[in-house]
Enzyme design. Structure first.
Site, PDB file in Angstrom:
ATOM      1  N   ARG A   1       0.803  -9.551  -4.538  1.00 18.13           N
ATOM      2  CA  ARG A   1       0.347  -9.949  -5.868  1.00 18.13           C
ATOM      3  C   ARG A   1       1.521 -10.246  -6.792  1.00 18.13           C
ATOM      4  NH1 ARG A   1      -1.352  -6.283  -8.560  1.00 18.13           N
ATOM      5  NH2 ARG A   1      -0.975  -4.534  -7.157  1.00 18.13           N
TER       6      ARG A   1
ATOM      7  N   LYS B   1      -8.599  -8.979  -6.468  1.00 15.27           N
ATOM      8  CA  LYS B   1      -8.204  -8.087  -7.536  1.00 15.27           C
ATOM      9  C   LYS B   1      -8.530  -8.702  -8.914  1.00 15.27           C
ATOM     10  CE  LYS B   1      -6.726  -4.069  -5.982  1.00 15.27           C
ATOM     11  NZ  LYS B   1      -6.574  -3.847  -4.596  1.00 15.27           N
TER      12      LYS B   1
ATOM     13  N   HIS C   1     -10.515   2.482  -9.003  1.00 12.65           N
ATOM     14  CA  HIS C   1      -9.683   1.991  -7.894  1.00 12.65           C
ATOM     15  C   HIS C   1      -9.651   3.098  -6.845  1.00 12.65           C
ATOM     16  CE1 HIS C   1      -5.606   0.509  -6.202  1.00 12.65           C
ATOM     17  NE2 HIS C   1      -6.612  -0.137  -5.651  1.00 12.65           N
TER      18      HIS C   1
ATOM     19  N   SER D   1      -1.545   1.456  -4.196  1.00 11.98           N
ATOM     20  CA  SER D   1      -1.387   0.724  -2.947  1.00 11.98           C
ATOM     21  C   SER D   1      -0.554   1.513  -1.930  1.00 11.98           C
ATOM     22  CB  SER D   1      -0.708  -0.608  -3.246  1.00 11.98           C
ATOM     23  OG  SER D   1      -0.646  -1.352  -2.073  1.00 11.98           O
TER      24      SER D   1
ATOM     25  N   LYS E   1      -6.027   4.862   0.891  1.00 10.59           N
ATOM     26  CA  LYS E   1      -7.456   4.704   0.593  1.00 10.59           C
ATOM     27  C   LYS E   1      -8.213   4.112   1.779  1.00 10.59           C
ATOM     28  CE  LYS E   1      -6.824   2.090  -3.018  1.00 10.59           C
ATOM     29  NZ  LYS E   1      -5.365   2.098  -2.946  1.00 10.59           N
ATOM     30  N   THR E   2      -7.695   2.992   2.294  1.00 13.92           N
ATOM     31  CA  THR E   2      -8.409   2.312   3.382  1.00 13.92           C
ATOM     32  C   THR E   2      -8.343   3.139   4.663  1.00 13.92           C
ATOM     33  OG1 THR E   2      -7.938   0.165   2.401  1.00 13.92           O
ATOM     34  CG2 THR E   2      -8.518   0.169   4.733  1.00 13.92           C
TER      35      THR E   2
ATOM     36  N   ASP F   1     -11.899   0.296  -1.431  1.00 12.32           N
ATOM     37  CA  ASP F   1     -10.963  -0.031  -2.503  1.00 12.32           C
ATOM     38  C   ASP F   1     -11.521  -0.057  -3.935  1.00 12.32           C
ATOM     39  OD1 ASP F   1      -8.177  -0.755  -2.966  1.00 12.32           O
ATOM     40  OD2 ASP F   1      -8.906  -2.704  -3.593  1.00 12.32           O
TER      41      ASP F   1
ATOM     42  N   ARG G   1      -1.796  -7.966   6.324  1.00 11.35           N
ATOM     43  CA  ARG G   1      -3.138  -7.511   5.961  1.00 11.35           C
ATOM     44  C   ARG G   1      -4.215  -8.121   6.839  1.00 11.35           C
ATOM     45  NH1 ARG G   1      -4.238  -3.921   1.359  1.00 11.35           N
ATOM     46  NH2 ARG G   1      -2.283  -3.869   0.224  1.00 11.35           N
TER      47      ARG G   1
HETATM   48  P1  ATP Z   1      -4.162  -0.862  -1.010  1.00  8.90           P
HETATM   49  O1  ATP Z   1      -4.634  -0.446  -2.388  1.00  8.90           O
HETATM   50  O2  ATP Z   1      -2.954  -1.733  -1.083  1.00  8.90           O
HETATM   51  O3  ATP Z   1      -5.256  -1.427  -0.172  1.00  8.90           O
HETATM   52  P2  ATP Z   1      -4.430   1.693   0.437  1.00  8.90           P
HETATM   53  O4  ATP Z   1      -4.415   2.883  -0.463  1.00  8.90           O
HETATM   54  O5  ATP Z   1      -5.743   1.264   0.966  1.00  8.90           O
HETATM   55  O6  ATP Z   1      -3.615   0.480  -0.279  1.00  8.90           O
HETATM   56  P3  ATP Z   1      -3.748   1.929   3.188  1.00  8.90           P
HETATM   57  O7  ATP Z   1      -4.080   0.526   3.560  1.00  8.90           O
HETATM   58  O8  ATP Z   1      -4.709   2.982   3.610  1.00  8.90           O
HETATM   59  O9  ATP Z   1      -3.461   2.036   1.621  1.00  8.90           O
HETATM   60  O10 ATP Z   1      -2.288   2.202   3.711  1.00  8.90           O
HETATM   61  C1  ATP Z   1      -1.761   3.441   4.089  1.00  8.90           C
HETATM   62  C2  ATP Z   1      -0.692   3.148   5.107  1.00  8.90           C
HETATM   63  O11 ATP Z   1       0.087   4.295   5.356  1.00  8.90           O
HETATM   64  C3  ATP Z   1      -1.294   2.726   6.429  1.00  8.90           C
HETATM   65  O12 ATP Z   1      -0.473   1.741   6.983  1.00  8.90           O
HETATM   66  C4  ATP Z   1      -1.253   4.033   7.235  1.00  8.90           C
HETATM   67  O13 ATP Z   1      -1.161   3.795   8.616  1.00  8.90           O
HETATM   68  C5  ATP Z   1       0.036   4.648   6.721  1.00  8.90           C
HETATM   69  N1  ATP Z   1       0.100   6.130   6.796  1.00  8.90           N
HETATM   70  C6  ATP Z   1       1.084   6.837   7.365  1.00  8.90           C
HETATM   71  N2  ATP Z   1       0.886   8.156   7.232  1.00  8.90           N
HETATM   72  C7  ATP Z   1      -0.253   8.312   6.527  1.00  8.90           C
HETATM   73  C8  ATP Z   1      -0.984   9.447   6.061  1.00  8.90           C
HETATM   74  N3  ATP Z   1      -0.569  10.692   6.288  1.00  8.90           N
HETATM   75  N4  ATP Z   1      -2.120   9.232   5.380  1.00  8.90           N
HETATM   76  C9  ATP Z   1      -2.549   7.977   5.125  1.00  8.90           C
HETATM   77  N5  ATP Z   1      -1.902   6.856   5.538  1.00  8.90           N
HETATM   78  C10 ATP Z   1      -0.766   7.015   6.239  1.00  8.90           C
HETATM   79 MN    MN Z   2      -6.769  -0.545   0.831  1.00  6.17          MN
END
Ligand code: ATP
Ligand code: MN
Length: 549
Positions: A71, A214, A234, A253, A257-258, A272, A337
């Site tokens: 972004r 977004k 969020h 980010s 979350k995902t 999300d 992604r």
């Molecule tokens: P966005 O808002 O950008 O979508 P997000 O909060 O959804 O971000 P995720 O896509 O879940 O973030 O990314 C977390 C990343 O960190 C993943 O690539 C995951 O494999 C990695 N990771 C490593 N260790 C951990 C952990 N202990 N818990 C969660 N994720 C982890």
């Molecule tokens: Mn996410």
């Protein structure tokens, strides 16, 4: 009035939708085909004519967003106009632009779209609660963008599409074409611009598809609280299969979350963007947008297996012969992604709506300083303090130009998407939490016991998952707790299936207690300094729930 002038809004057939777009963009020449809600197969086929696109070994569309692979928060603007200007939280997040600039940029977007041979329309919904959903129209020139939004919005049924009528909000994506940076208010060739009076958004100068998703989120951050007194979040959300208990996972980010909401033992509501109404929690989106870096079938099977025909893989590197994706390759970006429809996750709850209020609220942070414990229990005041602060270490990737972790504070864990002042959302959250008695937790999915720079390791995913299991089965609430000084966090002394030495960073700091104390002071002073902005608006209880130096 002659019959031909009667405006039919209840059932627009595809031909009249097309003629309306032609009229709005003045497409007397150029554009030969306009495809509305084309099926994924056609969008896959069309996308193959775009630069560098391919089909992955599992059937997903591989696409590239060009120069921008994240972004562009500095290029986000909101048009200053009479209907919304007294509500908007103006500042570095929501920079004003004049109606004149909007008119110039909109015309420029239209001019670009006029030169295309093919345009795509995606008519779909944002918000799974039929009472509050909005009708969104996306007009774009890349099949890749159309497939992305087909996945990320809520796909209408055949009948809903036939009766779609006029959209509530329209996105004009001309991202392949730059803005003119000599235009007043413009600082670069990129603009992501929202106009709440026109109920439109235009995109110029970035092909990063996440801007569309977004952008709609910001629209919901405005419309839901202002018109319906509904809180926009969020966060990801999931629900217990047996007990129906809902968990929200807030986080910036890359905090998880995902990853963490895709849990085979729980129903996925969304990964999300959500809304919390008086009836419960509903997802805004119809799809998920997962980070792919280092993705493996072993650690994240649900997400790995969702990458198939219909999904859109962005900015990844693949083997030129087998078309097998190399998820470890960061040579284009760390922010690789995949966007897929939510039903590609086997445990998705469709419709993505829970008529229950959250029982557990989880604040996710990815702390690269190693100071915060992997799990701590929060008091209601601490939740507010940490929600308003929104601390994480920004990891490389999602935003342009971030290549090393840096501590950041982003209010409501989503500052770039907020439309109103953060205290407005925080106050709504506090009310809802006290009304519904949710438990709250802070989970550090980042480093503990040693910092990223001193060579520490990120908390293994399996331990974070074990922590979540013990929250959900109720055992964690029953454990013994000890207090970490300064941050005053309640840390459990034992968590099932998690090594005890991981739990308390003070006791297990790799470089000794003195170094730990100085790392704590450093982080605490960043919190304190950041909170100055909110001091006059926070209650004394919330203020004293922050770190005490
Ligand atoms: P966005 O808002 O950008 O979508 P997000 O909060 O959804 O971000 P995720 O896509 O879940 O973030 O990314 C977390 C990343 O960190 C993943 O690539 C995951 O494999 C990695 N990771 C490593 N260790 C951990 C952990 N202990 N818990 C969660 N994720 C982890
Ligand atoms: Mn996410």
């Amino acid at each position: 009035m002659s019959p031909s002038k009667v405006k039919v809004t209840s059932s627009l057939d595809p031909a009249s939708v097309e003629s309306k777009i032609r009229e709005e963009l003045d497409l007397s020449t150029g554009v030969t085909t306009i495809r509305r809600n084309a099926p994924p197969a056609i969008l896959h086929e069309d996308a193959l004519n775009e630069s560098k696109t391919a089909i992955s070994s599992t059937g997903a569309l591989i696409a590239y967003s060009g120069e921008k692979t994240g972004r562009s928060p500095r290029d986000k603007r909101i048009v200053e106009e009479s209907t919304s200007k007294d509500n908007i939280w103006w500042g570095p997040v929501n920079k004003p632009c004049s109606e004149k600039t909007w008119a110039i940029n909109r015309e420029r977007a239209a001019d670009y779209l006029r030169t295309r041979d093919h345009l795509y329309i995606v008519d779909a919904f944002a918000g799974w609660d039929p009472k509050y959903r909005i009708k969104v129209r996306v007009v774009c020139a890349r099949a890749y963008h159309a497939l992305f939004m087909t996945n990320m919005l809520i796909r209408p049924t055949k009948e809903e599409l036939e009766n779609f009528g006029e959209p509530d909000f329209t996105v004009w994506n001309a991202g392949q074409f730059p803005a003119n940076k000599n235009t007043e208010d413009m600082t670069s060739k990129t603009t992501v611009e929202i106009n709440f009076k026109a109920m439109e958004m235009i995109i110029l100068g970035t092909e990063y598809a996440g801007e569309m998703k977004k952008g709609i989120f910001t629209v919901m951050f405005y419309l839901m609280p202002v018109h319906h007194n509904i809180l926009t979040l969020h966060s990801s959300a999931n629900q217990g299969i047996r007990d129906g208990d809902v968990t929200l996972f807030f986080g910036l980010s890359g905090t998880g979350k995902t990853t963490l909401s895709a849990d085979p033992h729980r129903l996925l509501i969304g990964d999300d963007e959500h809304c919390w109404s008086d009836n419960g929690v509903f997802n805004i989106e119809g799809g998920c947008y997962a980070k792919c870096i280092d993705l493996s079938a072993e650690k994240e099977p649900e997400i790995f297996n969702a990458i198939k025909f219909g999904s859109v893989l962005e900015n990844i590197v693949y083997d030129p012969i087998s078309r097998v994706v190399d998820y470890e390759d960061k040579s284009i970006t760390e922010n690789t992604r995949c966007a897929y429809p939510i039903e590609y996750i086997p445990s998705a709850k469709i419709p993505c709506f829970a008529d229950a209020h959250p029982k557990n609220i989880i604040l996710l942070t990815c702390d690269a300083s190693g100071v915060l414990p992997p799990i701590s229990k929060l008091t209601p005041e601490q939740v507010m303090y940490h929600f308003i602060s929104g601390y994480t270490s920004k990891m490389a990737g999602t935003e342009q130009g971030v290549t090393e972790p840096e501590p950041t504070f982003s209010s409501c864990f989503g500052q770039p998407f907020l439309a109103l002042h953060p205290i407005k959302y925080a106050t709504m959250l506090a009310q809802k939490m006290s009304q519904h008695n949710a438990d709250a937790w802070l989970i550090n999915t980042g480093w503990t016991g040693a910092s990223y720079v001193s060579g520490g390791k990120r908390c293994p995913l399996k331990y974070t998952r074990a922590i979540l299991d013990s929250i959900h089965d109720g055992t964690l609430a029953q454990e013994q707790y000890e207090t970490l000084p300064v941050f005053n966090l309640q840390v459990p002394t034992h968590v099932c299936d998690v090594p005890s030495e991981l739990l308390n960073p003070m006791k297990n700091w790799s470089q000794g207690e003195a170094k730990y104390n100085s790392a704590v002071s450093n982080l605490a002073s960043l919190f304190v300094e950041n909170f100055h902005t909110y001091e006059d608006k926070a209650t004394p209880e919330v203020l004293s729930a922050g770190p005490q130096i």
